[in-house]
Every structure is written in C-alpha cells, then in structure tokens.
Design a protein around this motif. Structure first.
Motif, PDB file in Angstrom:
ATOM      1  N   UNK A 183     -30.788   8.061 -20.058  1.00 51.67           N
ATOM      2  CA  UNK A 183     -30.721   8.213 -18.609  1.00 51.67           C
ATOM      3  C   UNK A 183     -32.075   8.392 -17.940  1.00 51.67           C
ATOM      4  N   UNK A 184     -33.140   8.569 -18.742  1.00 52.58           N
ATOM      5  CA  UNK A 184     -34.439   8.911 -18.170  1.00 52.58           C
ATOM      6  C   UNK A 184     -35.569   8.284 -18.983  1.00 52.58           C
ATOM      7  N   UNK A 185     -36.665   8.016 -18.295  1.00 52.52           N
ATOM      8  CA  UNK A 185     -37.848   7.508 -18.962  1.00 52.52           C
ATOM      9  C   UNK A 185     -38.705   8.632 -19.510  1.00 52.52           C
ATOM     10  N   UNK A 186     -39.699   8.293 -20.318  1.00 58.31           N
ATOM     11  CA  UNK A 186     -40.507   9.315 -20.991  1.00 58.31           C
ATOM     12  C   UNK A 186     -41.299  10.204 -20.049  1.00 58.31           C
ATOM     13  N   UNK A 187     -41.797   9.663 -18.928  1.00 63.26           N
ATOM     14  CA  UNK A 187     -42.589  10.496 -18.032  1.00 63.26           C
ATOM     15  C   UNK A 187     -41.722  11.539 -17.328  1.00 63.26           C
TER      16      UNK A 187
END
Length: 211
Positions: A183-187
């Motif tokens: 659901x989310x990117x690494x940053x």
C-alpha cells in the motif's frame, strides 16, 4: 469473490493476546498513511469461537467472525499476535497455526509476532523460510522445529508471504506488514518509521513515491 472483502486484514484474537504487539499494525493499516489515508483496509477480527476474549491489557473483544468462516481468498493478510496461550495451550492454538499454513499455501500473507512464531514453528512453517520471533533457543525447544538455520537475529523479517517479528518490535512489525500489503512506497514507510520508532518529530510523511 467480493473485491471489498479481499482487501480486509484479518486479526486473530484470543485470550491474553499482547495488545502492544499488533496496535501499530492494525491502527495504521485501518487508517492508511498520509492525508489521503492511502493503503487503508478494513480490519476484521477472527476468534477460535464467537465468545469474547480478554487481552493481556484487560480489554474485552468480541470476534467479528470465527475461524471456520475465515477464507484466504477473502483476505489480504492474517495477523497473529503473541499470547501466553501459544506456550501454555498449544493444542488450543493449533487451529490458528494450521490456518496460517493454509494461507501461505494459498499465497496469502501471514504476519506473526512474538510467541505466535512458536505456533508457526510447531506447524513446520518456519523450517524453510527466513524468520525471527522469540529467541532462537526458545524455538529450538519447540517440538519439531527444524528451522534454526533460517533464524535471523533481527527485529523483523519478511520472507515471501511470511512476516515475523520479535515480541518487542511492534513498530518494525507494522512497517513490514504495511510493506507486504503493497500500500505504500519506501519513502513513505521510512518517514512513518522515523516518526514512530525514532521519535523524529520533524519528519513528515512523503507521498511523492505513491504516484
């Protein structure tokens, strides 16, 4: 299969479950991250029976569904918190460990933290997957555990569809759960982790990598 059901995260609930171990994961999965609440999912609780359970913190929870109603194809992930029951009542908890195996066989992720990893060890689910959890020696003394060579002394470990974490690593566990749910990117996850684990009050959630 109803697509909305497929997005639900299922939290197994049982007596003496460790409230501090699952709180970050379910709260932030339910709300999502950032001002748009990206990655939010419904949380559905699963009990061995429909009877109320009492957590280690004394909270009374009424399961939404019972274990026989749990279907991997209608779930995004099954989360198993620690509880003294995993150590003292293995025969009672065995159906949940078996359900975890069914989930993994079906390609649906499972998250286990603290003593819940003992149940997975008994089921043979850690023998061929990288993992962490309770201390290695505690797992070694678990009947049938043959996964010592895959044990990693880390706060949290993801190997394919399996997420495991040490009992004292609820924030790291939540980060791995959210990462595995895609659901989310690494940053964004890094910003979230710095806020809740490192108490970095100056950080703000970056959503630039979500597009």
């Amino acid at each position: 299969m109803n697509a909305e059901l497929r997005t639900s995260l299922h939290l197994a609930v049982y007596d003496q479950m460790a409230d501090w171990q699952y709180g970050h994961a379910v709260a932030h999965v339910r709300s999502g991250l950032g001002p748009l609440g990206l990655g939010s999912r419904e949380i559905v609780t699963v009990g061995l029976t429909g009877a109320p359970v009492t957590t280690a913190g004394g909270l009374t929870l009424l399961p939404d569904i019972t274990l026989p109603q749990l279907i991997p194809s209608a779930s995004a992930m099954l989360v198993l918190p620690g509880s003294e029951a995993w150590d003292h009542s293995p025969e009672v908890m065995a159906p949940l460990a078996s359900a975890a195996g069914i989930f993994l066989d079906a390609g649906v992720p499972v998250g286990a933290i603290g003593s819940a990893t003992v149940g997975l060890a008994r089921e043979g689910l850690l023998d061929y997957r990288d993992h962490t959890g309770v201390y290695r020696q505690d797992l070694v003394t678990t009947t049938g555990y043959a996964g010592g060579h895959r044990y990693l002394a880390r706060l949290a470990v993801t190997d394919g569809d399996l997420v495991t974490a040490a009992a004292t690593a609820p924030v790291e566990f939540a980060r791995e759960v959210m990462a595995r749910l895609d659901g989310h990117g690494p940053r964004t996850l890094d910003s979230w982790y710095r806020r809740y684990a490192l108490h970095d009050g100056d950080t703000s959630l970056s959503l630039a990598d979500e597009g």
